[in-house]
Design a protein around this motif. Structure first.
Motif, PDB file in Angstrom:
ATOM      1  N   PRO A   4       0.833  -1.206   0.000  1.00  0.00           N
ATOM      2  CA  PRO A   4       0.000   0.000   0.000  1.00  0.00           C
ATOM      3  C   PRO A   4       0.869   1.258   0.000  1.00  0.00           C
ATOM      4  N   LYS A   5       0.305   2.332  -0.501  1.00  0.00           N
ATOM      5  CA  LYS A   5       1.010   3.613  -0.445  1.00  0.00           C
ATOM      6  C   LYS A   5       1.370   3.885   1.012  1.00  0.00           C
ATOM      7  N   GLY A   6       2.571   4.388   1.221  1.00  0.00           N
ATOM      8  CA  GLY A   6       3.046   4.654   2.572  1.00  0.00           C
ATOM      9  C   GLY A   6       3.955   3.564   3.113  1.00  0.00           C
ATOM     10  N   SER A   7       4.041   2.445   2.392  1.00  0.00           N
ATOM     11  CA  SER A   7       4.900   1.351   2.871  1.00  0.00           C
ATOM     12  C   SER A   7       6.184   1.256   2.057  1.00  0.00           C
ATOM     13  N   GLU A   8       6.509   2.336   1.373  1.00  0.00           N
ATOM     14  CA  GLU A   8       7.694   2.319   0.515  1.00  0.00           C
ATOM     15  C   GLU A   8       8.971   2.756   1.227  1.00  0.00           C
ATOM     16  N   SER A   9       8.864   3.152   2.480  1.00  0.00           N
ATOM     17  CA  SER A   9      10.063   3.581   3.192  1.00  0.00           C
ATOM     18  C   SER A   9      10.379   2.619   4.323  1.00  0.00           C
ATOM     19  N   GLY A  10      11.533   2.797   4.891  1.00  0.00           N
ATOM     20  CA  GLY A  10      11.968   1.921   5.976  1.00  0.00           C
ATOM     21  C   GLY A  10      12.844   0.803   5.449  1.00  0.00           C
ATOM     22  N   ASP A  11      12.863  -0.284   6.174  1.00  0.00           N
ATOM     23  CA  ASP A  11      13.707  -1.430   5.838  1.00  0.00           C
ATOM     24  C   ASP A  11      13.025  -2.270   4.757  1.00  0.00           C
ATOM     25  N   THR A  12      13.124  -1.805   3.524  1.00  0.00           N
ATOM     26  CA  THR A  12      12.480  -2.502   2.415  1.00  0.00           C
ATOM     27  C   THR A  12      13.333  -2.391   1.161  1.00  0.00           C
ATOM     28  N   ALA A  13      13.282  -3.440   0.353  1.00  0.00           N
ATOM     29  CA  ALA A  13      13.979  -3.435  -0.940  1.00  0.00           C
ATOM     30  C   ALA A  13      12.999  -3.149  -2.072  1.00  0.00           C
ATOM     31  N   ALA A  14      11.779  -2.803  -1.720  1.00  0.00           N
ATOM     32  CA  ALA A  14      10.771  -2.480  -2.729  1.00  0.00           C
ATOM     33  C   ALA A  14      11.147  -1.157  -3.403  1.00  0.00           C
ATOM     34  N   ALA A  15      11.213  -1.189  -4.718  1.00  0.00           N
ATOM     35  CA  ALA A  15      11.594   0.001  -5.479  1.00  0.00           C
ATOM     36  C   ALA A  15      10.410   0.957  -5.627  1.00  0.00           C
ATOM     37  N   PRO A  16      10.682   2.254  -5.719  1.00  0.00           N
ATOM     38  CA  PRO A  16       9.612   3.236  -5.904  1.00  0.00           C
ATOM     39  C   PRO A  16       8.740   2.947  -7.126  1.00  0.00           C
ATOM     40  N   LYS A  17       9.302   2.248  -8.111  1.00  0.00           N
ATOM     41  CA  LYS A  17       8.544   1.963  -9.335  1.00  0.00           C
ATOM     42  C   LYS A  17       7.265   1.168  -9.038  1.00  0.00           C
ATOM     43  N   ILE A  18       7.234   0.431  -7.941  1.00  0.00           N
ATOM     44  CA  ILE A  18       6.017  -0.313  -7.574  1.00  0.00           C
ATOM     45  C   ILE A  18       4.842   0.640  -7.477  1.00  0.00           C
ATOM     46  N   TRP A  19       5.053   1.783  -6.857  1.00  0.00           N
ATOM     47  CA  TRP A  19       3.974   2.739  -6.642  1.00  0.00           C
ATOM     48  C   TRP A  19       3.802   3.675  -7.841  1.00  0.00           C
ATOM     49  N   GLU A  20       4.836   3.809  -8.643  1.00  0.00           N
ATOM     50  CA  GLU A  20       4.748   4.630  -9.854  1.00  0.00           C
ATOM     51  C   GLU A  20       4.061   3.876 -10.992  1.00  0.00           C
ATOM     52  N   ASP A  21       4.163   2.555 -10.986  1.00  0.00           N
ATOM     53  CA  ASP A  21       3.617   1.710 -12.039  1.00  0.00           C
ATOM     54  C   ASP A  21       2.839   0.558 -11.413  1.00  0.00           C
ATOM     55  N   GLU A  22       1.802   0.896 -10.661  1.00  0.00           N
ATOM     56  CA  GLU A  22       1.033  -0.122  -9.951  1.00  0.00           C
ATOM     57  C   GLU A  22       0.424  -1.140 -10.904  1.00  0.00           C
ATOM     58  N   ALA A  23      -0.076  -0.695 -12.036  1.00  0.00           N
ATOM     59  CA  ALA A  23      -0.705  -1.609 -12.994  1.00  0.00           C
ATOM     60  C   ALA A  23       0.319  -2.609 -13.530  1.00  0.00           C
ATOM     61  N   GLY A  24       1.495  -2.130 -13.894  1.00  0.00           N
ATOM     62  CA  GLY A  24       2.543  -3.018 -14.387  1.00  0.00           C
ATOM     63  C   GLY A  24       2.990  -4.002 -13.330  1.00  0.00           C
ATOM     64  N   PHE A  25       3.085  -3.544 -12.091  1.00  0.00           N
ATOM     65  CA  PHE A  25       3.481  -4.408 -10.986  1.00  0.00           C
ATOM     66  C   PHE A  25       2.458  -5.525 -10.785  1.00  0.00           C
ATOM     67  N   LYS A  26       1.191  -5.166 -10.864  1.00  0.00           N
ATOM     68  CA  LYS A  26       0.139  -6.172 -10.703  1.00  0.00           C
ATOM     69  C   LYS A  26       0.169  -7.193 -11.843  1.00  0.00           C
ATOM     70  N   VAL A  27       0.515  -6.746 -13.034  1.00  0.00           N
ATOM     71  CA  VAL A  27       0.660  -7.670 -14.165  1.00  0.00           C
ATOM     72  C   VAL A  27       1.774  -8.672 -13.876  1.00  0.00           C
ATOM     73  N   GLU A  28       2.879  -8.188 -13.327  1.00  0.00           N
ATOM     74  CA  GLU A  28       3.997  -9.080 -13.013  1.00  0.00           C
ATOM     75  C   GLU A  28       3.627 -10.093 -11.924  1.00  0.00           C
ATOM     76  N   ILE A  29       2.862  -9.670 -10.942  1.00  0.00           N
ATOM     77  CA  ILE A  29       2.400 -10.605  -9.910  1.00  0.00           C
ATOM     78  C   ILE A  29       1.532 -11.679 -10.553  1.00  0.00           C
ATOM     79  N   GLU A  30       0.656 -11.276 -11.456  1.00  0.00           N
ATOM     80  CA  GLU A  30      -0.211 -12.248 -12.132  1.00  0.00           C
ATOM     81  C   GLU A  30       0.609 -13.221 -12.983  1.00  0.00           C
ATOM     82  N   LYS A  31       1.649 -12.730 -13.630  1.00  0.00           N
ATOM     83  CA  LYS A  31       2.529 -13.618 -14.401  1.00  0.00           C
ATOM     84  C   LYS A  31       3.195 -14.641 -13.482  1.00  0.00           C
ATOM     85  N   PHE A  32       3.601 -14.195 -12.301  1.00  0.00           N
ATOM     86  CA  PHE A  32       4.213 -15.102 -11.335  1.00  0.00           C
ATOM     87  C   PHE A  32       3.207 -16.156 -10.885  1.00  0.00           C
ATOM     88  N   ARG A  33       1.974 -15.745 -10.624  1.00  0.00           N
ATOM     89  CA  ARG A  33       0.926 -16.702 -10.237  1.00  0.00           C
ATOM     90  C   ARG A  33       0.730 -17.754 -11.320  1.00  0.00           C
TER      91      ARG A  33
END
Length: 144
Positions: free
Chosen positions: A76-105
């Motif tokens: 969720p928005k707001g969880s991009e900081s702190g001890d995380t390796a999640a890149a900002p692009k997740i929140w900049e390209d939410e639709a693309g990120f969700k497509v990649e999750i679906e490909k993994f599934r």
């Protein structure tokens, strides 16, 4: 009534503890994916023998973990900081990120459903899984 309220309160507290934060939840899930890959990788490299039961268990766990991946709940928005390796692009390209999750599934389900019986079949089954992991890590994970 008091008993029902006590049970509900206990369940709510357990749910709250189990889901401490989106960052912790996604890190735990990714560690679980890593454990499965830690079983499969050495087998595919020929470093460990092919054992059908262990391979299938790891594939089934990958499939189950992929189902648990929920971009909205875990990123969720707001969880991009702190001890995380999640890149900002997740929140900049939410639709693309969700497509990649679906490909993994899709890839993990296909790999598990293939029920590979030897190392060559495992390598074929894991081709799309590996590609999906690599694509997502390149685009949506901070390089360490």
């Amino acid at each position: 009534m008091k008993k029902s309220l006590a049970v509900f309160s206990a369940l709510f507290m357990l749910t709250s503890v189990a889901s401490a934060s989106p960052v912790a939840d996604r890190q735990a899930l990714m560690k679980d994916v890593g454990r499965s890959m830690g079983v499969l990788g050495p087998v595919m490299k020929g470093e460990k023998p092919f054992e059908a039961e262990a391979v299938q268990a790891a594939l089934e766990q990958l499939k189950a973990d992929a189902v648990k991946m929920d971009a909205d709940a875990m990123f969720p928005k707001g969880s991009e900081s702190g001890d995380t390796a999640a890149a900002p692009k997740i929140w900049e390209d939410e639709a693309g990120f969700k497509v990649e999750i679906e490909k993994f599934r899709t890839a993990t389900a296909a790999a598990a459903d293939a029920k590979p019986q030897d190392i060559d079949a495992l390598r074929v089954a894991m081709k799309d899984v590996g590609a999906s992991c690599g694509t997502c890590h390149q685009a949506y994970r901070v390089k360490k």
